[in-house]
Write a protein that holds these residues in place. Sequence first.
Motif, PDB file in Angstrom:
ATOM      1  N   ASP A 190      37.434  48.058  47.549  1.00  0.00           N
ATOM      2  CA  ASP A 190      38.329  46.927  47.814  1.00  0.00           C
ATOM      3  C   ASP A 190      38.558  46.072  46.567  1.00  0.00           C
ATOM      4  OD1 ASP A 190      38.761  47.482  50.456  1.00  0.00           O
ATOM      5  OD2 ASP A 190      37.814  45.679  51.239  1.00  0.00           O
ATOM      6  N   THR A 191      37.509  45.912  45.777  1.00  0.00           N
ATOM      7  CA  THR A 191      37.500  44.883  44.743  1.00  0.00           C
ATOM      8  C   THR A 191      37.908  45.390  43.376  1.00  0.00           C
ATOM      9  OG1 THR A 191      35.669  43.863  45.982  1.00  0.00           O
ATOM     10  CG2 THR A 191      36.086  43.027  43.771  1.00  0.00           C
ATOM     11  N   LYS A 199      25.099  34.920  53.277  1.00  0.00           N
ATOM     12  CA  LYS A 199      24.300  33.709  53.079  1.00  0.00           C
ATOM     13  C   LYS A 199      23.735  33.639  51.667  1.00  0.00           C
ATOM     14  CE  LYS A 199      23.267  30.854  55.524  1.00  0.00           C
ATOM     15  NZ  LYS A 199      23.912  29.527  55.713  1.00  0.00           N
ATOM     16  N   ILE A 200      23.346  34.771  51.097  1.00  0.00           N
ATOM     17  CA  ILE A 200      22.793  34.766  49.738  1.00  0.00           C
ATOM     18  C   ILE A 200      23.887  34.980  48.693  1.00  0.00           C
ATOM     19  CG2 ILE A 200      20.552  35.567  50.549  1.00  0.00           C
ATOM     20  CD1 ILE A 200      21.233  38.338  49.448  1.00  0.00           C
ATOM     21  N   ARG A 201      25.148  35.044  49.124  1.00  0.00           N
ATOM     22  CA  ARG A 201      26.303  35.203  48.234  1.00  0.00           C
ATOM     23  C   ARG A 201      26.169  36.467  47.380  1.00  0.00           C
ATOM     24  NH1 ARG A 201      29.354  30.681  47.389  1.00  0.00           N
ATOM     25  NH2 ARG A 201      29.673  31.221  45.195  1.00  0.00           N
ATOM     26  N   PHE A 202      25.724  37.541  48.016  1.00  0.00           N
ATOM     27  CA  PHE A 202      25.432  38.785  47.304  1.00  0.00           C
ATOM     28  C   PHE A 202      26.667  39.339  46.601  1.00  0.00           C
ATOM     29  CE2 PHE A 202      25.049  43.453  47.223  1.00  0.00           C
ATOM     30  CZ  PHE A 202      23.871  43.592  46.519  1.00  0.00           C
ATOM     31  N   TRP A 203      27.766  39.482  47.340  1.00  0.00           N
ATOM     32  CA  TRP A 203      28.967  40.083  46.774  1.00  0.00           C
ATOM     33  C   TRP A 203      29.588  39.185  45.708  1.00  0.00           C
ATOM     34  CZ3 TRP A 203      28.259  44.722  48.186  1.00  0.00           C
ATOM     35  CH2 TRP A 203      27.842  45.043  49.478  1.00  0.00           C
ATOM     36  N   ARG A 204      29.578  37.877  45.936  1.00  0.00           N
ATOM     37  CA  ARG A 204      30.156  36.946  44.960  1.00  0.00           C
ATOM     38  C   ARG A 204      29.377  36.986  43.644  1.00  0.00           C
ATOM     39  NH1 ARG A 204      33.223  32.566  46.132  1.00  0.00           N
ATOM     40  NH2 ARG A 204      33.925  33.951  47.801  1.00  0.00           N
ATOM     41  N   CYS A 205      28.049  37.097  43.740  1.00  0.00           N
ATOM     42  CA  CYS A 205      27.240  37.171  42.521  1.00  0.00           C
ATOM     43  C   CYS A 205      27.547  38.447  41.735  1.00  0.00           C
ATOM     44  CB  CYS A 205      25.751  37.111  42.876  1.00  0.00           C
ATOM     45  SG  CYS A 205      25.203  35.494  43.447  1.00  0.00           S
ATOM     46  N   LEU A 206      27.678  39.580  42.429  1.00  0.00           N
ATOM     47  CA  LEU A 206      28.025  40.827  41.757  1.00  0.00           C
ATOM     48  C   LEU A 206      29.386  40.724  41.086  1.00  0.00           C
ATOM     49  CD1 LEU A 206      26.909  43.755  44.136  1.00  0.00           C
ATOM     50  CD2 LEU A 206      25.846  43.003  42.010  1.00  0.00           C
ATOM     51  N   GLU A 207      30.343  40.124  41.774  1.00  0.00           N
ATOM     52  CA  GLU A 207      31.686  39.978  41.205  1.00  0.00           C
ATOM     53  C   GLU A 207      31.667  39.100  39.957  1.00  0.00           C
ATOM     54  OE1 GLU A 207      34.169  38.536  44.332  1.00  0.00           O
ATOM     55  OE2 GLU A 207      33.828  40.305  45.602  1.00  0.00           O
ATOM     56  N   ASN A 208      30.894  38.022  39.994  1.00  0.00           N
ATOM     57  CA  ASN A 208      30.819  37.135  38.840  1.00  0.00           C
ATOM     58  C   ASN A 208      30.214  37.847  37.633  1.00  0.00           C
ATOM     59  OD1 ASN A 208      31.945  35.046  40.300  1.00  0.00           O
ATOM     60  ND2 ASN A 208      29.972  34.143  40.855  1.00  0.00           N
ATOM     61  N   ILE A 209      29.189  38.664  37.891  1.00  0.00           N
ATOM     62  CA  ILE A 209      28.549  39.406  36.796  1.00  0.00           C
ATOM     63  C   ILE A 209      29.534  40.402  36.184  1.00  0.00           C
ATOM     64  CG2 ILE A 209      26.751  41.086  36.248  1.00  0.00           C
ATOM     65  CD1 ILE A 209      25.007  39.709  38.401  1.00  0.00           C
ATOM     66  N   ILE A 210      30.197  41.181  37.038  1.00  0.00           N
ATOM     67  CA  ILE A 210      31.125  42.208  36.539  1.00  0.00           C
ATOM     68  C   ILE A 210      32.319  41.569  35.844  1.00  0.00           C
ATOM     69  CG2 ILE A 210      32.696  44.046  37.259  1.00  0.00           C
ATOM     70  CD1 ILE A 210      30.682  44.745  39.452  1.00  0.00           C
ATOM     71  N   GLN A 211      32.846  40.494  36.405  1.00  0.00           N
ATOM     72  CA  GLN A 211      33.983  39.822  35.770  1.00  0.00           C
ATOM     73  C   GLN A 211      33.579  39.229  34.424  1.00  0.00           C
ATOM     74  OE1 GLN A 211      35.816  36.769  38.159  1.00  0.00           O
ATOM     75  NE2 GLN A 211      37.637  36.655  36.872  1.00  0.00           N
ATOM     76  N   GLY A 212      32.348  38.692  34.342  1.00  0.00           N
ATOM     77  CA  GLY A 212      31.883  38.130  33.092  1.00  0.00           C
ATOM     78  C   GLY A 212      31.707  39.181  32.004  1.00  0.00           C
ATOM     79  N   THR A 230      33.210  42.436  32.017  1.00  0.00           N
ATOM     80  CA  THR A 230      34.404  43.256  31.760  1.00  0.00           C
ATOM     81  C   THR A 230      35.688  42.446  31.612  1.00  0.00           C
ATOM     82  OG1 THR A 230      34.930  43.555  34.107  1.00  0.00           O
ATOM     83  CG2 THR A 230      33.351  45.102  33.127  1.00  0.00           C
ATOM     84  N   GLY A 231      35.724  41.240  32.163  1.00  0.00           N
ATOM     85  CA  GLY A 231      36.943  40.448  32.153  1.00  0.00           C
ATOM     86  C   GLY A 231      37.921  40.820  33.252  1.00  0.00           C
ATOM     87  N   GLU A 232      37.590  41.821  34.057  1.00  0.00           N
ATOM     88  CA  GLU A 232      38.470  42.245  35.147  1.00  0.00           C
ATOM     89  C   GLU A 232      38.403  41.248  36.303  1.00  0.00           C
ATOM     90  OE1 GLU A 232      40.560  44.861  35.338  1.00  0.00           O
ATOM     91  OE2 GLU A 232      40.110  45.307  33.231  1.00  0.00           O
ATOM     92  N   LYS A 233      39.548  40.990  36.905  1.00  0.00           N
ATOM     93  CA  LYS A 233      39.617  40.054  38.027  1.00  0.00           C
ATOM     94  C   LYS A 233      39.416  40.800  39.346  1.00  0.00           C
ATOM     95  CE  LYS A 233      42.563  36.479  40.072  1.00  0.00           C
ATOM     96  NZ  LYS A 233      43.896  35.813  40.017  1.00  0.00           N
ATOM     97  N   PRO A 234      38.524  40.327  40.218  1.00  0.00           N
ATOM     98  CA  PRO A 234      38.306  41.012  41.502  1.00  0.00           C
ATOM     99  C   PRO A 234      39.581  41.055  42.346  1.00  0.00           C
ATOM    100  CG  PRO A 234      36.573  39.408  41.086  1.00  0.00           C
ATOM    101  CD  PRO A 234      37.625  39.180  40.050  1.00  0.00           C
ATOM    102  N   ARG A 235      39.819  42.205  42.985  1.00  0.00           N
ATOM    103  CA  ARG A 235      40.904  42.411  43.940  1.00  0.00           C
ATOM    104  C   ARG A 235      42.303  42.228  43.342  1.00  0.00           C
ATOM    105  NH1 ARG A 235      36.575  40.680  46.503  1.00  0.00           N
ATOM    106  NH2 ARG A 235      36.835  38.588  45.701  1.00  0.00           N
ATOM    107  N   ALA A 236      42.422  42.394  42.022  1.00  0.00           N
ATOM    108  CA  ALA A 236      43.743  42.252  41.395  1.00  0.00           C
ATOM    109  C   ALA A 236      44.689  43.347  41.872  1.00  0.00           C
ATOM    110  CB  ALA A 236      43.603  42.283  39.869  1.00  0.00           C
ATOM    111  N   ASP A 237      44.214  44.597  41.939  1.00  0.00           N
ATOM    112  CA  ASP A 237      45.073  45.698  42.382  1.00  0.00           C
ATOM    113  C   ASP A 237      45.403  45.563  43.865  1.00  0.00           C
ATOM    114  OD1 ASP A 237      46.292  48.370  41.676  1.00  0.00           O
ATOM    115  OD2 ASP A 237      44.988  48.998  43.324  1.00  0.00           O
TER     116      ASP A 237
END
Length: 317
Positions: free
Chosen positions: A146-147, A286-299, A301-308
Amino acid sequence: MLPRAAALAPAASPGPGLRSPPPAGLEREEPPRRRAMASGGAAESVPQRAEAAAGPQAEAAEEPEGSSRRWGAQHAGARELAELYSPGKRLQEWISVILCFSLICFNFYNLLFCLRLEHTPSVIVGIFAGVITADFLSGLFHWGADTWGSVELPIVGKAFIRPFREHHIDPTAITRHDFIETNGDNCFMTLVPLANMAYKFVSFSPEALYETCPWECYVFALIIFITMTNQIHKWSHTYFGLPRWVVFLQDWHVILPRKHHRIHHVSPHETYFCITTGWLNYPLEKIRFWRCLENIIQGVTGEKPRADDMKWAQKIK
């Protein structure tokens, strides 16, 4: 001067006890309470506040925006994505389904001969752990597809990412897919572990199989629930004609419930990714698991989540 009766003729009185109709174009609007009762009765109670809030949002997200339809089979992006489903992809799905269920039958038959009564506690724990692991892996794969990535990627784009893009702009398309199209990709993903298990049954000694039986039960439960994940997902979008046993399992949250999965389909589709049982969605949120992973990957690679995903959702032609 005209007689009084003649003057009233064009708009005759409706008579005693009857209300005259409103002028054309000024029809009286029903009170909100009456409209709500007429359109569906009292609202259902929902176990969690998050689900109660997401229900109306999910419904609103599926309505037309302005003059062009935002979701559904007539969406320009949905039509284009559906046309990318190729005969080669269909052949791959057929082969995957046939091999997968053949290996499942072979492994189940051999697994039964390894079971002993003393295995019971560890087998129960193994099956439960297999279900939990399958739910987490369904969320991880779902979140990844998805992301990140693009339909334009070689091989995996049209074969594996395309259905996720189509699903967000035409959520009910999955209900129109047959068994092969629904389950082909999941069957493909389980072929290697199924083949490895079959190899063990034909090459290991009975003593070795006895020792590894609880582990094999864990792996087998994991494979079964991964194989059935997209079928369970399809059922979560099906509101009519489901078998009673499926509705029973949904109502008791043994498999993904329909109302629970609606939370994920609130744009921008950034939460509740686990689609096998959905048991892990709340704790991971509750632990913001997916958001934390997205922040790490975006930081990194610079890729924006769910852009496509957003690009396909915004297609108008």
